[in-house]
Design an enzyme around this catalytic site. Sequence first.
Site, PDB file in Angstrom:
ATOM      1  N   GLY A  67       1.139  -1.143   0.309  1.00  0.00           N
ATOM      2  CA  GLY A  67       0.202   0.209  -0.186  1.00  0.00           C
ATOM      3  C   GLY A  67       0.508   0.990   0.072  1.00  0.00           C
ATOM      4  O   GLY A  67       1.784   1.607   1.084  1.00  0.00           O
ATOM      5  N   GLY A  84      -0.309   4.416   0.327  1.00  0.00           N
ATOM      6  CA  GLY A  84      -1.578   4.861   1.549  1.00  0.00           C
ATOM      7  C   GLY A  84      -0.597   5.876   1.993  1.00  0.00           C
ATOM      8  O   GLY A  84       0.933   5.981   1.871  1.00  0.00           O
ATOM      9  N   GLY A 118      -0.094   6.054   5.222  1.00  0.00           N
ATOM     10  CA  GLY A 118       1.275   4.760   6.154  1.00  0.00           C
ATOM     11  C   GLY A 118       1.805   3.659   5.449  1.00  0.00           C
ATOM     12  O   GLY A 118       3.280   4.489   6.051  1.00  0.00           O
ATOM     13  N   VAL A 150      -2.024  -7.712  -4.612  1.00  0.00           N
ATOM     14  CA  VAL A 150      -1.986  -8.349  -3.838  1.00  0.00           C
ATOM     15  C   VAL A 150      -2.763  -9.263  -4.150  1.00  0.00           C
ATOM     16  O   VAL A 150      -3.635  -9.469  -3.577  1.00  0.00           O
ATOM     17  CB  VAL A 150      -1.251  -7.770  -2.421  1.00  0.00           C
ATOM     18  CG1 VAL A 150      -1.176  -9.374  -1.171  1.00  0.00           C
ATOM     19  CG2 VAL A 150      -0.517  -6.762  -2.478  1.00  0.00           C
ATOM     20  N   GLU A 185     -18.232  17.702   3.437  1.00  0.00           N
ATOM     21  CA  GLU A 185     -17.333  18.615   1.991  1.00  0.00           C
ATOM     22  C   GLU A 185     -18.214  18.434   0.458  1.00  0.00           C
ATOM     23  O   GLU A 185     -17.603  19.381  -0.291  1.00  0.00           O
ATOM     24  CB  GLU A 185     -15.648  17.427   2.718  1.00  0.00           C
ATOM     25  CG  GLU A 185     -14.992  18.346   3.220  1.00  0.00           C
ATOM     26  CD  GLU A 185     -13.492  17.529   3.705  1.00  0.00           C
ATOM     27  OE1 GLU A 185     -12.714  17.824   4.526  1.00  0.00           O
ATOM     28  OE2 GLU A 185     -13.431  17.019   2.549  1.00  0.00           O
ATOM     29  N   ALA A 207      -5.399  10.139   8.196  1.00  0.00           N
ATOM     30  CA  ALA A 207      -4.361  10.521   7.620  1.00  0.00           C
ATOM     31  C   ALA A 207      -3.178  11.011   8.787  1.00  0.00           C
ATOM     32  O   ALA A 207      -1.921   9.667   8.991  1.00  0.00           O
ATOM     33  CB  ALA A 207      -4.161  11.650   6.986  1.00  0.00           C
TER      34      ALA A 207
END
Length: 449
Positions: free
Chosen positions: A41, A43, A45, A109, A201, A346
């Site tokens: 990943g 992203g 992290g 994966v 939002e 995040a």
Amino acid sequence: MGSPTGLADFFNILLHSPARMDRPRSDTPTSKQRTRVVIIGGGFGGLTAAQSLRGSGLEVVLIDRTNHHLFQPLLYQVATAALSPSDIAWPLRTIFRTRPNVQVVMDEVQAIDRGSRLVVLVEGGAIPFDALIVSPGSRHSYFGHNEWEAHAPGLKTLTDALTLRERLLLSFEKAEQLKGAAEAQRYLTFVIVGGGPTGVELAGALAEIGRKAMTPDYPSLRSASLKILLLEGTERILSAYPPRLSAKAQWALQAMGVTVMLNTKVVDVTPQGVSTGREFIETANVIWAAGNTASPLIHSLKTPVDSMGRAIVRSDLTIPDDPWIFVIGDAACCLGADGKPLPGLAPVAMQEGRYVARVIARGIPPDRREPFRYVDRGMMTTIGRAKAIAQLGPLNLSGLPAWLIWCVVHIFFLIGVRNRFRVMSEWIWYYLTFRPGARLIYWKREKRD
């Protein structure tokens, strides 16, 4: 992943990480020998973990199904035609171009074989690992009604954002063609399911762009015909915020023309609209922002999961019985200091990524690891032009001050000077003119119902 929060997290993005693929794997990582670290990943992290391993002498393999890191907090602005995809995405290979020890693999994966210490790819065979960081993110959850996805798309990827943008733009085109006919209202009604940050939002952006930018371009449309409904199943929107800030956000949305429907749960979604049990809302535009579920990849770890499919991790973010497999971000159920699972934000993923990288780089054995502690520096959500709410420690802000902080934080958090300059320029242009610059339809799908 939710919007970033906390100023310190936004200035800790590092752009380099050493790694190599040409060394043999070892069974137990130590700080004195090279070790292959596989990260699933790209992203917040996974990227932060890879960047934090700079200078560690470790082999790092970063696997992602796409070739870019996506700044998800601004994804809704791509969906509402305010920004272009390239403004909020950056190629992973470009991020690590000056660090040849990092190998980026674009693949999906398929499974994780814990016994053989292999990450099995859909196209590229299998990659062995000594330490594994699993951060595949999450997808939107339809609470057992996956058939709703065809009529109520969510917002997690660039593909999702472009699909929503196309639906938005084509709806205005269709309504213009109908020229005031009763059927036109169906294309001018937008229903957003979920009153969290993404839903709020989106609702605010649609209200502003629809009334200030879109309807002026279509002579037969009237701004009063645009209906935006925000459906929330609980008693207030933005429930993670203090009630006072939630109320201010609701007032701001209503002042912008958004209808906020609280204690309203969806019971069915069809091509014709949404049923809440009390009424049927006819619409061609339903956007799902009501919940998340972890990647199904977590099940291949054969580890306990929570109701959202997240791996229940220990205090050092590892799964039970395996001290060198870490799960972070939206895929992990990690308890905070209050005993509740940490939110899918995040900053949580970034702090987890730095913690895990430090443990691996130093080869800290399980019995000597300090528990992960998340430092909560606050939350921010934008509602519209000069409208936002922010909780920064004991400080609660709303309106223009919160919006300015939100803008500054998000600009500095973007990767790359080019992206920061482009987004800042687009925001300034839109603030002055109410004319978003990404209203292009690249293709037209088959006829919609």
